[in-house]
Design an enzyme around this catalytic site. Structure first.
Site, PDB file in Angstrom:
ATOM      1  N   LYS A 163       1.323   7.139  97.981  1.00 34.38           N
ATOM      2  CA  LYS A 163       0.595   6.012  98.420  1.00 34.38           C
ATOM      3  C   LYS A 163      -0.915   6.089  98.016  1.00 34.38           C
ATOM      4  CE  LYS A 163       2.247   5.856 103.210  1.00 34.38           C
ATOM      5  NZ  LYS A 163       1.809   6.050 104.660  1.00 34.38           N
ATOM      6  N   GLY A 169      -1.529  -3.362 103.700  1.00 33.93           N
ATOM      7  CA  GLY A 169      -0.764  -4.529 103.679  1.00 33.93           C
ATOM      8  C   GLY A 169       0.624  -4.253 102.981  1.00 33.93           C
ATOM      9  N   HIS A 213       7.934   2.739 113.484  1.00 38.74           N
ATOM     10  CA  HIS A 213       6.567   2.580 113.420  1.00 38.74           C
ATOM     11  C   HIS A 213       5.965   2.125 114.910  1.00 38.74           C
ATOM     12  CE1 HIS A 213       2.677   0.790 111.272  1.00 38.74           C
ATOM     13  NE2 HIS A 213       2.745   0.063 112.727  1.00 38.74           N
ATOM     14  N   GLU A 293      -2.229   6.017 109.626  1.00 37.89           N
ATOM     15  CA  GLU A 293      -3.578   5.438 109.162  1.00 37.89           C
ATOM     16  C   GLU A 293      -4.066   4.887 110.755  1.00 37.89           C
ATOM     17  OE1 GLU A 293      -3.845   2.089 106.845  1.00 37.89           O
ATOM     18  OE2 GLU A 293      -1.987   1.109 107.638  1.00 37.89           O
ATOM     19  N   ARG A 297      -9.695  -2.912 112.690  1.00 33.67           N
ATOM     20  CA  ARG A 297      -9.864  -4.617 112.982  1.00 33.67           C
ATOM     21  C   ARG A 297      -9.066  -4.839 114.100  1.00 33.67           C
ATOM     22  NH1 ARG A 297      -5.696  -3.892 108.881  1.00 33.67           N
ATOM     23  NH2 ARG A 297      -3.759  -4.849 110.054  1.00 33.67           N
TER      24      ARG A 297
END
Ligand code: ADP
Length: 460
Positions: A163, A169, A213, A293, A297
């Protein structure tokens, strides 16, 4: 609680539905708003709804919605005290947050330090590991040499994922199935990372075959309160991009929710985090969870949490930025689910910009629609393909899904193709309704050719 408006005027550095969302949160608190827009967005609803609007450039985002000097000038000219960045564009740009600070404008979000810490995913993972938050097994920070990477990959075992440290995104990721592919994949990932994010730093981690997720929404104010507002299950994805999000997650027990919430709060505290944020985890088959992660925001899928807790997260963001404390979230109730309706072919997901000849939005009990579009509006090709977020709530998951299916049927959009048929097929799919899905679900679902089933039922 202090009821005076947190600011007199806020500039909204975004477009589309999230710009409207922020304008609405401001208006409800007696705050005046300034919209910014590109020449492609002159007729947009966010321009009409704001008290003032400033054109910041041509359609290309680098020249308009990411144009820092023009945005700061717009704030100065209109005497806005604060800037809300929404999501995307400059929302996770530490440099922008810093420039706001030096221009004397409040950035509605976390500090530049928190943004850059969490924006470097390898560094963020290292901090989480030190803090005792479980992380996906992998390299300690970014890869420094090929030899080190190869010996580490043997330790982790295959498959693994490379990664980009600065990625986002759903981009900048590469799955490697065996050692013979590793070297090539590493070089390709580094080149890609450099081209896409301007940094060739990459890290490696174990690749979970079919994880879920699950992310935790947190709110932290300057007085040291850090709250968890539960989870959102975002396992319904295509190419690592979310399509549907729901809460509660069909697989979380109250104990696991409690543990993940505590880990997320710990993560936020370790990063000195203030404002709204999301801590993302993968959950394996044995219900173990691992940090991947933190997003610094407001997220696209925040309405799911808002509906469940009857809590306005955007208002909270604004209050926190003004130095006010926020109310504890209280108890959640029922179930909420969001479908992202995109201007794309429902089965190939090819973009489909154009004019909305007809745009009839659903309503009724338990339905919320966040959109900036209206009949006759044109979807410009320059920006992302989200046309509307459809959120359904119910006392139970079943009721929320039934409402979602009903609302999707009511939604009439002509002139472009949309992902509504995909969502409708999903809402009525037996396996999805059982709740036993993982991030690999959509790929399998599409292999079952759901469009054929729909056509048969249309004809019946
Ligand atoms: P981004 O910031 O680009 O969205 P994330 O790290 O949040 O990247 O990952 C996005 C998605 O990619 C996850 O939701 C998951 O589906 C998949 N993914 C990421 N890391 C792993 C992993 N180690 N194993 C399996 N899937 C992963």
């Amino acid at each position: 609680m202090d009821n005076s408006p947190p600011f007199k005027k806020v500039l909204v550095a975004n477009r589309g539905e999230i710009a409207l969302r922020v304008i609405r949160a401001c208006r409800e608190q007696g705050i005046r708003t300034v919209a910014i827009y590109s020449t492609a967005d002159r007729e947009s609803l966010h321009v009409k709804l704001a008290d003032e609007a400033v054109c910041v450039g041509p359609p290309e985002t680098n020249l308009s919605y990411r144009n820092i000097p023009n945005i700061i000038s717009a704030a100065e000219i209109t005497q806005a005290e604060a800037i809300h960045p929404g999501y995307g564009f400059l929302s996770e740009n530490a440099h922008f947050a810093e420039i706001c600070q030096s221009a004397g404008v409040i950035f509605i979000g976390p500090s530049p330090e928190s943004i850059s810490l969490m924006g470097d995913k390898a560094r963020a993972k290292a901090l989480m590991r030190e803090t005792g938050v479980p992380v996906v097994p992998g390299s300690l920070g970014a890869i420094s040499s090929e030899d080190e990477a190869i010996s580490l990959s043997r330790e982790i075992g295959y498959p693994l994922i490379i990664k980009a440290s600065a990625g986002g995104g759903g981009r900048g990721m590469r799955i490697v199935h065996q050692e013979s592919e590793f070297e090539n994949a590493l070089h390709a990932a580094q080149t890609e990372a450099f081209q896409a994010f301007g940094s060739k730093e990459v890290y490696i981690e174990k690749y979970f075959q079919n994880p879920r997720h699950v992310e935790i929404q947190i709110l932290a104010d300057a007085e040291g309160h850090v709250y968890s507002l539960g989870e959102r299950d975002c396992s319904i994805q295509r190419r690592h991009q979310k399509l549907v999000e729901e809460s509660p997650s069909p697989v979380l027990s109250p104990k696991l929710r409690q543990e993940m919430s505590s880990a997320a709060i710990k993560a936020a505290k370790a990063a000195g985090y203030i404002n709204a944020g999301t801590v993302e985890f993968l959950v394996d088959d044995h219900r173990n969870f691992f940090f991947i992660e933190m997003n610094t925001r407001i997220q696209v899928e925040h309405p799911v949490t808002e509906m469940l807790f009857q809590y306005d997260l955007v208002k909270a963001q604004i209050r926190i930025a003004a130095g006010f404390s926020v109310d504890p979230p209280g108890k959640s109730f029922g179930h909420a689910i969001e479908c992202r309706i995109n201007a794309e072919d429902p089965w190939t997901f090819a973009p489909s910009p154009g004019t909305l000849d007809r745009f009839l939005i659903p309503g009724g009990p338990g339905i919320r629609v966040d959109t900036a579009f209206y009949e006759g509006a044109t979807i410009p090709p320059h920006y992302d393909s989200l046309i509307a977020k459809l959120i359904a709530t119910g006392r139970t998951r079943q009721e929320a899904l039934d409402r979602m299916a009903r609302a999707l049927l009511e939604f009439e959009i002509d002139g472009i193709r949309t992902t509504i048929p995909f969502h409708l097929a999903l809402m009525t799919d037996e396996q999805f309704r059982k709740g036993t899905y993982s991030t690999g679900f959509v790929e399998q679902f599409l292999l079952r050719r759901p469009w054929e089933k729909r056509r048969k039922s249309d004809m019946a």
